[in-house]
Design an enzyme around this catalytic site. Structure first.
Site, PDB file in Angstrom:
ATOM      1  N   GLU A  76       0.820  -1.212   0.000  1.00  0.00           N
ATOM      2  CA  GLU A  76       0.000   0.000   0.000  1.00  0.00           C
ATOM      3  C   GLU A  76       0.860   1.271   0.000  1.00  0.00           C
ATOM      4  OE1 GLU A  76      -3.459   2.431   0.251  1.00  0.00           O
ATOM      5  OE2 GLU A  76      -3.212   0.308  -0.235  1.00  0.00           O
ATOM      6  N   ASP A  77       1.943   1.265   0.777  1.00  0.00           N
ATOM      7  CA  ASP A  77       2.664   2.526   1.027  1.00  0.00           C
ATOM      8  C   ASP A  77       4.041   2.620   0.382  1.00  0.00           C
ATOM      9  OD1 ASP A  77       0.530   3.358   2.581  1.00  0.00           O
ATOM     10  OD2 ASP A  77       1.350   2.485   4.411  1.00  0.00           O
TER      11      ASP A  77
END
Length: 750
Positions: A76-77
């Protein structure tokens, strides 16, 4: 921040076989992937997955779960991909990380419809592997611990989500310690005034009862040692959120709470649990109604313990929780506890170990995991995610009652559940066929609230369909969902049958025979996937019968149009003198006109049996009874609305929506029909009683009664009746006319 070797040591302390190389590789990969990223507090971002992993080591989870915790934010990051995770750490860990990535994108406190749909996705994601939920709960716990660094609106949103979704999920999974901490943090940010008030009250109570916990612990140790019982005793004060919830639910002050203090007594065997209970009850006076044995009847999340409340030293009410060490592990860690004990004998000690074999479970077999999978099955069957969310929240928050079937099967239900919920908990087919209930041998209403220990027997009928109104009686989401589904199916069958009758009628009018097979061949041309869909659309007036005839064969459609050509004006019949009688397919002749030799409805007409028809049939206000000349109106979304031919409301409907109907009452199963009369009577004592007596003597039933006008000397009444037929209605009217107390009586239509 925890160092690499420290994490490995923590895991190997409880799992010497853990893959050290895998843990080291994940630590280094996650640290490099997050690089210079910072959290809102200013701390390195990598500190967050590391703390999540540390929380999971306290639950003693396997190395794959710890690695997933380290990697749960990288897709996600960062620039990491699922394919890269699969390649470096294997597809199992890749699937876990991917599941957590999907959950992170869900907003569970958005608008209701979005929240419901996101919650469905959450449960589907975690149902495939319970470790996804365990990592997510640890992730949420660390975020709650550091919530002060977030903006106020974010704090509120995350706290609401935690209190509504994640804390109850942790409770259902049996992870009570984790649930308690999640609730405390959320309570602190959502209701700071209440939090401060309760914590201050608890502080005052602690000062007033200084030394009480130690005194009770010492008393328990001394009492148990006197009878040769070795036990671990620990006392604690109830958490602020738990105290506040009880005060709110019971509408009482803090001073009225009876169990601010709770003591856990942990022993080796199940026998020892009951011996401790005996010692406690012999020493201290018990509080009536405050005893629960969850060892013999575990909760759905596999929680086992004996709870009892006694009046201890200083006349203080104290709750005792008595359990074995294995039970304590399950109580604290829930589904995560399965990795702690593999040997049944080891769990509860010696000969008694086998008695607790139900505590040994794999993910797929555990009580809480079964609950989760049942929720997922329910949401996959449902059509409305908002309704699912509402009922799921009910099941998340409610306490339980335990009931038995006549054969001794234990059924756990939410508190407030009814025999109807019990029936659906046994099996959906039992619930759908339920007609009556017996609790402890006594016949009771189907909406009776069940209590712990009730034996429930359900009587069924194969011909029964649950009415839609039952949804309001049910408590569990499973029962409500099944009732809605059964009601939808019943309505669908009714509409399909009505559509079939309409098509049969249309085919008969042009001298052709109807068959389902002929219609199935033209379904694609009519843009419908199934025969039932098309038939229901015809009944709802969404598809015209002429369009179906045209699709089956153009020459049939031409014949149908010719059959519907309007009559000459001079040939119109009936009270309304309608010139389009033929086009409206309405027969207005006498009762014998067009009847078949068998005495049934004429060919081409839709038979009307009554309100309990196998088709959707409604009677217009004012009613119609067998013997009346009737008209059917195809009302979109309602089915057939039946009018008596003299009803003034008929003029409101277009003739094209009229359909040809006829009475076809079964003499073997008579049914009452609605009718409306107006009665004018003098204002004198006993007048209404005489009117009701005439109706009752004639075998009529008063459905409702209204006083329309009341003058000084006369009152006009409008009485809704239920009668067998027109002759029965006329008998009642003539009987009323013969009474001196009645000055005027007539049949009316609204």
């Amino acid at each position: 921040m925890m160092r690499q070797y420290e994490l490995v040591e923590r895991v190997q302390k409880y799992d010497p076989t853990a893959d050290e190389a895998l843990l080291n590789r994940a630590y280094v990969y996650a640290m490099r992937a997050h690089g210079n990223q910072k959290r809102a507090s200013g701390a390195p971002y990598f500190s967050h997955p590391l703390e999540v992993a540390a929380i999971l080591t306290e639950l003693k989870l396997d190395d794959a779960t710890i690695v997933t915790a380290l990697l749960h934010d990288v897709i996600e990051d960062t620039d990491a991909t699922r394919a890269e995770i699969d390649q470096l750490f294997g597809s199992e860990i890749g699937a876990l990380v991917d599941g957590l990535t999907k959950i992170k994108r869900l907003d569970l406190v958005s608008k209701k419809a979005e929240q419901a749909e996101n919650f469905r996705k959450l449960l589907i994601a975690i149902s495939s592997d319970i470790r996804v939920l365990l990592v997510k709960l640890a992730d949420r716990l660390h975020n709650m611990r550091t919530l002060e660094h977030m903006k106020p609106e974010s704090r509120k949103r995350v706290s609401e989500e935690t209190l509504e979704i994640y804390a109850p999920l942790a409770g259902r999974m049996g992870m009570q310690a984790l649930r308690d901490e999640l609730e405390e943090h959320a309570f602190r940010w959502l209701n700071p005034e209440a939090y401060l008030t309760v914590t201050e009250k608890l502080r005052e109570l602690r000062e007033r009862n200084e030394g009480l916990v130690e005194e009770i612990e010492a008393s328990l140790h001394r009492m148990l040692a006197n009878v040769g019982l070795a036990a671990e005793v620990s006392g604690r004060e109830k958490k602020p959120y738990s105290v506040w919830s009880k005060m709110a639910n019971k509408q009482i002050s803090m001073e009225q709470l009876s169990d601010i203090y709770a003591f856990r007594v942990i022993v080796d065997t199940i026998d020892d649990c009951y011996r401790v209970l005996g010692v406690a009850h012999q020493t201290w006076r018990t509080v009536p109604g405050r005893f629960k044995d969850y060892i013999s009847t575990p909760k759905q999340n596999n929680y086992q313990s004996i709870h009892t409340t006694v009046v201890g030293p200083r006349h203080q009410r104290v709750e005792l929780q008595i359990r074995t060490r294995a039970m304590h592990s399950v109580a604290e860690y829930g589904v995560a506890a399965h990795s702690l004990y593999k040997d049944t004998q080891k769990m509860n000690g010696g000969a008694n170990g086998a008695s607790a074999k139900n505590l040994v479970f794999s993910d797929k077999e555990s009580g809480p995991y079964q609950w989760l999978r049942r929720l997922v099955e329910t949401l996959l069957e449902g059509s409305n995610p908002e309704e699912f969310l509402e009922h799921t929240k009910l099941e998340l928050f409610q306490d339980q009652v335990f009931c038995f079937s006549p054969k001794g099967r234990l059924i756990a239900l939410p508190r407030g559940a009814t025999p109807l919920d019990f029936a659906y908990a046994v099996h959906t087919d039992i619930g759908n066929a339920a007609v009556s209930a017996y609790v402890n041998g006594r016949h009771v209403p189907i909406d009776t609230r069940l209590r712990n220990g009730d034996e429930v027997e359900i009587k069924t009928s194969k011909t029964h369909t649950p009415p839609a109104a039952w949804e309001s009686l049910a408590v569990t989401g499973r029962a409500r969902s099944a009732i809605r589904r059964a009601a939808r199916d019943a309505i669908r069958r009714q509409y399909a049958e009505l559509g079939r009758r309409l098509l049969i009628s249309a085919f008969e009018r042009i001298g052709e025979s109807y068959s389902d097979e002929r219609i199935r061949k033209v379904l694609p041309r009519l843009s419908h996937k199934s025969l039932d869909d098309l038939l229901a659309a015809i009944a709802r007036n969404e598809v015209k019968t002429e369009d179906v005839l045209r699709a089956v064969a153009p020459e049939l459609a031409a014949t149908a149009r010719a059959a519907q050509r309007p009559e000459e004006p001079g040939k119109a019949k009936g009270w309304l003198r309608l010139t389009r009688a033929a086009a409206s397919k309405l027969h207005l002749g006498g009762a014998s006109e067009g009847e078949t030799a068998a005495g049934g409805p004429p060919a081409g007409r839709i038979p009307i049996r009554g309100v309990k028809n196998d088709m959707p049939v409604l009677f217009e206000a004012g009613g119609a009874v067998p013997g009346d000349r009737i008209v059917g109106v195809l009302a979109p979304g309602e089915g057939i609305r039946v009018f008596q031919i003299h009803s003034p409301r008929l003029q409101e409907y277009e003739h094209e929506r009229w359909i040809d109907v006829a009475w076809n009452v079964d003499p073997e199963n008579p049914e009452r029909f609605p009718a409306l009369i107006s009665v004018t009577a003098p204002n004198r004592p006993g007048a209404l009683a005489e009117i009701a007596d005439v109706i009752g003597q004639a075998g009529g039933n008063i459905d409702n009664l209204k006083m329309l006008r009341r003058a000084s000397d006369f009152t006009e009444l409008k009485i809704g009746l239920e009668v067998w037929n027109l002759a029965h209605l006329n008998e009642i009217i003539n009987g009323l006319k013969a009474k001196a107390v009645v000055s005027k009586v007539e049949r009316v239509f609204e």
